[in-house]
Design an enzyme around this catalytic site. Structure first.
Site, PDB file in Angstrom:
ATOM      1  N   LYS A  45       0.804  -1.233   0.000  1.00  0.00           N
ATOM      2  CA  LYS A  45       0.000   0.000   0.000  1.00  0.00           C
ATOM      3  C   LYS A  45       0.836   1.282   0.000  1.00  0.00           C
ATOM      4  CE  LYS A  45      -3.458  -1.331  -0.474  1.00  0.00           C
ATOM      5  NZ  LYS A  45      -3.854  -2.189  -1.645  1.00  0.00           N
ATOM      6  N   HIS A 101       7.548  -7.512  -2.039  1.00  0.00           N
ATOM      7  CA  HIS A 101       7.152  -6.832  -0.801  1.00  0.00           C
ATOM      8  C   HIS A 101       8.053  -7.293   0.347  1.00  0.00           C
ATOM      9  CE1 HIS A 101       3.537  -4.809  -2.063  1.00  0.00           C
ATOM     10  NE2 HIS A 101       2.761  -5.862  -2.140  1.00  0.00           N
ATOM     11  N   SER A 131      -4.823   3.044   3.977  1.00  0.00           N
ATOM     12  CA  SER A 131      -5.078   2.313   2.736  1.00  0.00           C
ATOM     13  C   SER A 131      -5.259   0.819   3.045  1.00  0.00           C
ATOM     14  CB  SER A 131      -3.892   2.543   1.780  1.00  0.00           C
ATOM     15  OG  SER A 131      -4.117   1.910   0.561  1.00  0.00           O
TER      16      SER A 131
HETATM   17  N1  PPS Z   1      -1.561   6.804  -9.991  1.00  0.00           N
HETATM   18  C1  PPS Z   1      -1.737   6.837  -8.676  1.00  0.00           C
HETATM   19  N2  PPS Z   1      -1.751   8.023  -8.020  1.00  0.00           N
HETATM   20  C2  PPS Z   1      -1.948   8.074  -6.685  1.00  0.00           C
HETATM   21  N3  PPS Z   1      -2.155   6.983  -5.898  1.00  0.00           N
HETATM   22  C3  PPS Z   1      -2.157   5.779  -6.514  1.00  0.00           C
HETATM   23  C4  PPS Z   1      -1.940   5.638  -7.908  1.00  0.00           C
HETATM   24  N4  PPS Z   1      -1.994   4.315  -8.217  1.00  0.00           N
HETATM   25  C5  PPS Z   1      -2.244   3.662  -7.061  1.00  0.00           C
HETATM   26  N5  PPS Z   1      -2.350   4.538  -6.036  1.00  0.00           N
HETATM   27  C6  PPS Z   1      -2.682   4.268  -4.617  1.00  0.00           C
HETATM   28  O1  PPS Z   1      -1.733   3.385  -4.044  1.00  0.00           O
HETATM   29  C7  PPS Z   1      -2.385   2.625  -3.015  1.00  0.00           C
HETATM   30  C8  PPS Z   1      -2.234   1.139  -3.320  1.00  0.00           C
HETATM   31  O2  PPS Z   1      -0.907   0.803  -2.979  1.00  0.00           O
HETATM   32  P1  PPS Z   1      -0.137  -0.424  -3.638  1.00  0.00           P
HETATM   33  O3  PPS Z   1      -0.276  -0.373  -5.100  1.00  0.00           O
HETATM   34  O4  PPS Z   1       1.229  -0.408  -3.060  1.00  0.00           O
HETATM   35  O5  PPS Z   1      -0.962  -1.661  -3.066  1.00  0.00           O
HETATM   36  S1  PPS Z   1      -0.486  -3.183  -3.094  1.00  0.00           S
HETATM   37  O6  PPS Z   1       0.568  -3.315  -2.089  1.00  0.00           O
HETATM   38  O7  PPS Z   1      -0.017  -3.518  -4.426  1.00  0.00           O
HETATM   39  O8  PPS Z   1      -1.716  -3.940  -2.705  1.00  0.00           O
HETATM   40  C9  PPS Z   1      -3.833   3.056  -3.004  1.00  0.00           C
HETATM   41  O9  PPS Z   1      -3.908   4.128  -2.064  1.00  0.00           O
HETATM   42  P2  PPS Z   1      -5.254   4.609  -1.349  1.00  0.00           P
HETATM   43  O10 PPS Z   1      -6.070   5.294  -2.390  1.00  0.00           O
HETATM   44  O11 PPS Z   1      -4.805   5.570  -0.276  1.00  0.00           O
HETATM   45  O12 PPS Z   1      -5.919   3.398  -0.765  1.00  0.00           O
HETATM   46  C10 PPS Z   1      -3.998   3.525  -4.443  1.00  0.00           C
HETATM   47  O13 PPS Z   1      -5.103   4.362  -4.657  1.00  0.00           O
END
Ligand code: PPS
Length: 288
Positions: A45, A101, A131
């Site tokens: 996340k 991870h 998140s």
């Molecule tokens: N382009 C872009 N811009 C801004 N934020 C983004 C973007 N892509 C993914 N996200 C946000 O990243 C959060 C998901 O994290 P991960 O991709 O690391 O999740 S995972 O570990 O693969 O399950 C999750 O955060 P939250 O919205 O706070 O829940 C996603 O919305």
């Protein structure tokens, strides 16, 4: 369902059984890296999916075909997951793009011998917690978060998937192979122009991109654009595994959403734990 039902304890951290098996973890342990591999490393996340969009576009000089046709888990696969061993990664041309991870101390022997490139993405742990809280609620292969105060204690104690955020970040910040690691934070990518982050990544990889291509990549990776990309928004995952009718995987994509979840007392407690656990860390975090 409890941790005992849904998780394996691997080297002291929980990993979800649904996508990690003893065989997949063995594949990971025996994986042979190449010096020009690029590995995205994150605590869950923290911006994994985002970097899984940025990296292929950067390496391909802005060619959108892989991000439009391959789901992120095939495009930049997690090495420790069951799918990785079926992707013929040994046959993939260089530079291969990989994800993990796992903690620094858990990297396989070949990593320390070969020293491939790493892009380590960090995010304010209060936003990582927020998140995660929403994500654990929509995924059937993770233990439901339950009451927020309980999940907060589990998170601070590292009793969640991939263990302690504090240990993960400290381990990677203290890595010996610093000249092969680029540290970047979710906050830098959001707050500053994403063009800057794309060009930093390109420079780290020794790739020359003109400003037009950089802008094209940054636009493609904006939250709203990724939300509409079925290869990146997890919409191809069946609802029984991830129920996005409750909350979307690409949920808010903002900085500071913890303020809508944590009470002032909980945030204070979080900060106190952070201060204690990170007291020896000199790194200046972007969210400070
Ligand atoms: N382009 C872009 N811009 C801004 N934020 C983004 C973007 N892509 C993914 N996200 C946000 O990243 C959060 C998901 O994290 P991960 O991709 O690391 O999740 S995972 O570990 O693969 O399950 C999750 O955060 P939250 O919205 O706070 O829940 C996603 O919305």
């Amino acid at each position: 369902m409890t941790e005992a039902d849904l998780y394996i304890l691997y080297k002291g951290v929980y990993v979800p059984k649904a996508v990690h098996t003893p065989e997949s973890l063995k594949y990971y342990e025996e994986f042979t890296f190449r010096p020009d591999d690029v590995i995205i490393v994150t605590y869950p996340k923290s911006g994994t999916t985002w970097m899984q969009e940025i990296l292929p576009l950067t390496i391909s000089g802005g060619d959108p075909s892989s991000v439009e046709t391959l789901p992120n888990w095939d495009r930049v696969p997690w090495l420790e997951e069951t799918r990785a061993s079926n992707l013929n990664l040994e046959e993939r041309p260089s530079p291969r793009m990989l994800t993990t991870h796992l903690h620094y101390s858990m990297m396989p022997p070949s990593f320390f011998q070969v020293k491939p490139k790493v892009i380590y993405v960090m995010r304010n742990p209060k936003d990582v917690f927020t998140s995660s809280y929403h994500y654990y609620n929509i995924t059937s292969f993770l233990v439901k978060p339950g009451p927020k105060s309980e999940f907060l204690q589990k998170f601070l104690d590292g009793k969640v998937i991939f263990g302690s955020w504090f240990d993960h970040v400290k381990g990677w910040l203290n890595a010996e192979e610093k000249q092969h690691i680029m540290y970047i934070s979710y906050e830098e990518m959001i707050k500053q122009d994403l063009n800057d982050s794309v060009s930093r990544i390109a420079r780290f990889l020794g790739i020359n991109l003109n400003p037009e291509v950089i802008k094209k990549i940054a636009d493609k990776c904006l939250f709203e654009n990724m939300k509409n990309n079925p290869m990146s928004n997890y919409s191809v995952v069946p609802q029984e595994f991830m129920d996005q009718t409750k909350c979307q995987f690409l949920r808010k994509g903002v900085v500071g959403d913890w303020k809508n979840l944590l009470t002032p007392e909980e945030a204070k407690h979080f900060d106190a734990v952070f201060k204690e656990k990170m007291k020896d860390v000199k790194y200046k975090f972007a969210w400070d």
